[in-house]
Design a protein around this motif. Structure first.
Motif, short mmCIF file in Angstrom:
data_model
loop_
_atom_site.label_atom_id
_atom_site.label_comp_id
_atom_site.label_asym_id
_atom_site.label_seq_id
_atom_site.Cartn_x
_atom_site.Cartn_y
_atom_site.Cartn_z
N GLY A 166 0.55 -1.00 0.06
CA GLY A 166 -0.33 -0.07 0.03
C GLY A 166 0.94 1.23 0.06
N SER A 167 1.88 1.12 0.68
CA SER A 167 2.81 2.50 0.67
C SER A 167 3.44 2.87 -0.29
CB SER A 167 4.12 2.17 2.20
OG SER A 167 3.31 1.72 2.73
N LEU A 168 3.73 1.80 -1.15
CA LEU A 168 4.29 1.63 -1.82
C LEU A 168 3.46 2.88 -3.92
CD1 LEU A 168 7.29 -0.68 -2.84
CD2 LEU A 168 7.18 1.48 -1.79
N SER A 169 1.76 1.64 -3.37
CA SER A 169 1.13 2.25 -4.46
C SER A 169 -0.06 3.47 -4.73
CB SER A 169 -0.31 1.72 -3.98
OG SER A 169 -0.02 -0.40 -4.72
N SER A 170 0.44 4.23 -2.85
CA SER A 170 0.22 5.27 -3.30
C SER A 170 1.08 6.19 -3.74
CB SER A 170 0.14 5.96 -1.33
OG SER A 170 0.55 5.99 -0.69
N VAL A 171 2.37 5.54 -3.25
CA VAL A 171 3.46 6.92 -4.36
C VAL A 171 2.98 6.98 -5.56
CG1 VAL A 171 5.51 6.90 -5.00
CG2 VAL A 171 5.04 6.35 -2.57
N CYS A 172 2.73 5.71 -6.37
CA CYS A 172 2.59 6.08 -7.78
C CYS A 172 1.15 6.65 -7.44
CB CYS A 172 2.54 4.85 -8.02
SG CYS A 172 4.58 4.38 -8.17
N MET A 173 -0.03 6.70 -7.44
CA MET A 173 -0.95 7.07 -7.41
C MET A 173 -1.09 8.49 -8.37
SD MET A 173 -3.01 7.51 -3.89
CE MET A 173 -3.95 9.58 -3.83
N SER A 174 -2.39 8.57 -8.98
CA SER A 174 -2.49 10.40 -9.57
C SER A 174 -0.69 9.97 -10.32
CB SER A 174 -2.87 11.65 -8.73
OG SER A 174 -3.59 10.83 -7.97
N GLY A 175 -0.57 8.84 -10.94
CA GLY A 175 0.59 9.86 -11.92
C GLY A 175 1.66 10.08 -11.07
N GLY A 176 1.94 9.44 -10.18
CA GLY A 176 2.91 9.46 -8.83
C GLY A 176 3.28 11.08 -8.57
N ILE A 177 1.93 10.81 -7.74
CA ILE A 177 1.67 12.39 -6.76
C ILE A 177 2.96 12.52 -5.48
CG2 ILE A 177 0.46 10.84 -4.87
CD1 ILE A 177 -0.98 13.03 -5.14
N PHE A 178 3.53 11.18 -4.99
CA PHE A 178 4.74 11.52 -4.58
C PHE A 178 5.76 11.90 -4.75
CE2 PHE A 178 0.75 10.85 -0.82
CZ PHE A 178 1.06 12.18 -0.77
#
Lengths: 208, 208, 208, 208
Positions: A166-178
């Motif tokens: 989940g931590s890695l997915s959240s970095v990539c969400m919205s085209g690389g939000i973080f």
């Protein structure tokens, strides 16, 4: 002068850095680099060893290593009691800059932002201890500051293995939000060509 | 319960604090509390002695002392070389909190803001070394943060005596744009009644 | 005066707030309160409706509502183009304070921290749009600042439903590293008694 | 390519910028650029006119103009009431970036720092309204951030003429503790050669 090819890491969801590697602006941020985070994550020794190898590669290419330890001021506690020892930096390059923060976000209440700015660093490779804790908070904060970040997934240790995906997915969400994410091998592969045009190790690489 | 009278210092251009002294929220900020600023100001010993006396009075009334040292990160210099030793805190109350900053503004790149917040301090008596340098920068910054500040004029040492009058005037401009100013005696007079209802020293006062 | 019982929400992993509800210090932070985040999360209307109900309850008990919109400055883009319209605040209490941030962390590059401090708010109920984005970043940042936070799980909308469980787990790791989590009903239950000692609705509750 | 000569302004106490002018990194910061500060300083029209001329010269050489207005959040006041209108920017270059701050320090609680960073600006010419107020606070803050600053003395308006000399002296103390100071003519002279290799005005210069 012949134009150099743009060097980028094959990260997801986009190649990093967006404008190609510029070594004098390159930094490796080792987050959670203290005894507290080493004590709560799984398998710190293996990850620390990977970070040490990555640090050598970053310095060899002309980049800068910055390690961050985290102390936490809490209600009713004295600041002295909040100091958490940094991990030993013996194995890191001698030019490593060690900074401290008073938050889980390594940029909070400390000199990290100023250190990056005065050293001209705006391309950040992020790794360290506490993937879902200090690593994620610091990555988020770096991204807000407009720094170009890539998280090296297998050079991070998590406190809870169930939170990694989940931590890695959240970095990539919205085209690389973080920012972007990538594995260690892919990073080393891109850093290497610049420092080993021949089989003879450079002076920088041969230092102890 | 009998309502206590509102206690205020006879400062200029308005009495401080605007809403009366609340000791648990009271802090004394000793700015420029390091060897660099002690070396560049005029007559540091006398001012340090006054600050020590003021610190004892603040603690006796239930307030908190916070000292700030300033290190400066400069281009090309290593952070290690930027560390400036704090002044010895032997003569300050043992509960004194010593923080460091990486700027001339004591709030910059350090844990001062967090320290004040976690200790519930929002009424600040400001003094120290470097009136036109760190003292002024920190006072300005404290005021922007909505902290209620009074500058104790004769508990500050200036690097240049010619800048004292202007520095104090600028605090008071526009009706107290950066807070209020007052002399040391007037502050001690207001702090004293609360701690010496009788000639018997309190436990707090008798500590070494 | 009869001592009031300590009011706390039955949150995980610890009851919130740790020292009991103090309404003048209570704030509801509605994060991601702008058109961009409303456009990327799932089911914004339902979550906005829940936030509106929560806001009324917070104000009825004497708390303050603060909404945060996020604009993002990017390389090569003008600041004007970065402005993202806030959500309409028509349905929020008229005393709501709307602030903006230039980061995904609502505290970054804006007036949120100052707004909370000048209003004396240090107990935060956190909700809004973008659970794994601005809500999480802002919660992390609030916690670093020593603010006492509880995240209302079903008053948050996520961009990716698969990230919800991990996001909530990460808040609670290490005994509540980023605060506590709780459902909306449990929060409303604790807020309610203070505002409805009788079946007659107060004026505040009956406003449109 | 023939090496260009290092361009520096003949400022005190040292030539600015220390490493020579790099136009893509050059910014002009117009501080106190709002109706409040225009109403309290002496002779705002003349200083605004000078700032407008300076802005055109900075843009012509490839630099960026950033104006800062200051709103102040105060206890008990609503944020809406704190908004102070910016000065009209009609006469400034169309590429001017207007930012706001919630402090007298233009970097406080706003997007100025982020704006400079995302535009790659680290050489700052500082001017504006409120020499001893926002101009000085912002200059101090910029210097702490490691930005290379020069204050243009006669492109600043003071609220109190008696404070001008002290304000300028304090910038220069300790060898330029808060940067360097210089007159407008000396700045224009250094900017000019780069933009007028011939008597024909460039397109940029001829815009209204």
């Amino acid at each position: 002068m012949v134009a150099e090819p743009v060097r980028q890491v094959a990260s997801e969801p986009y190649p990093w850095p967006y404008d190609g590697l510029r070594p004098p602006s390159l930094g490796l941020l080792l987050v959670g680099w203290d005894r507290h985070w080493a004590s709560v994550v799984e398998d710190p020794d293996e990850v620390v060893a990977r970070c040490v190898g990555l640090a050598a590669a970053v310095v060899a290419v002309g980049g800068q290593v910055v390690s961050v330890s985290h102390q936490r001021l809490r209600r009713g506690a004295s600041p002295a009691s909040a100091v958490v020892p940094s991990l030993p930096v013996d194995r890191l390059p001698p030019t490593t800059i060690a900074v401290s923060s008073s938050g889980i976000d390594g940029f909070f209440a400390g000199e990290l932002d100023l250190t990056l700015r005065t050293n001209g660093i705006d391309q950040l490779i992020v790794a360290g201890l506490g993937l879902e804790g200090p690593v994620h908070s610091t990555l988020r904060s770096a991204n807000d500051r407009g720094l170009e970040c890539v998280l090296v997934t297998d050079a991070c240790a998590a406190a809870d293995a169930d939170l990694v995906a989940g931590s890695l997915s959240s970095v990539c969400m919205s085209g690389g939000i973080f920012g972007a994410v990538v594995g260690l091998d892919a990073v080393l592969k891109v850093l290497a060509p610049a420092v080993s045009p021949s089989p003879v190790p450079s002076t920088q690489e041969s230092r102890p």
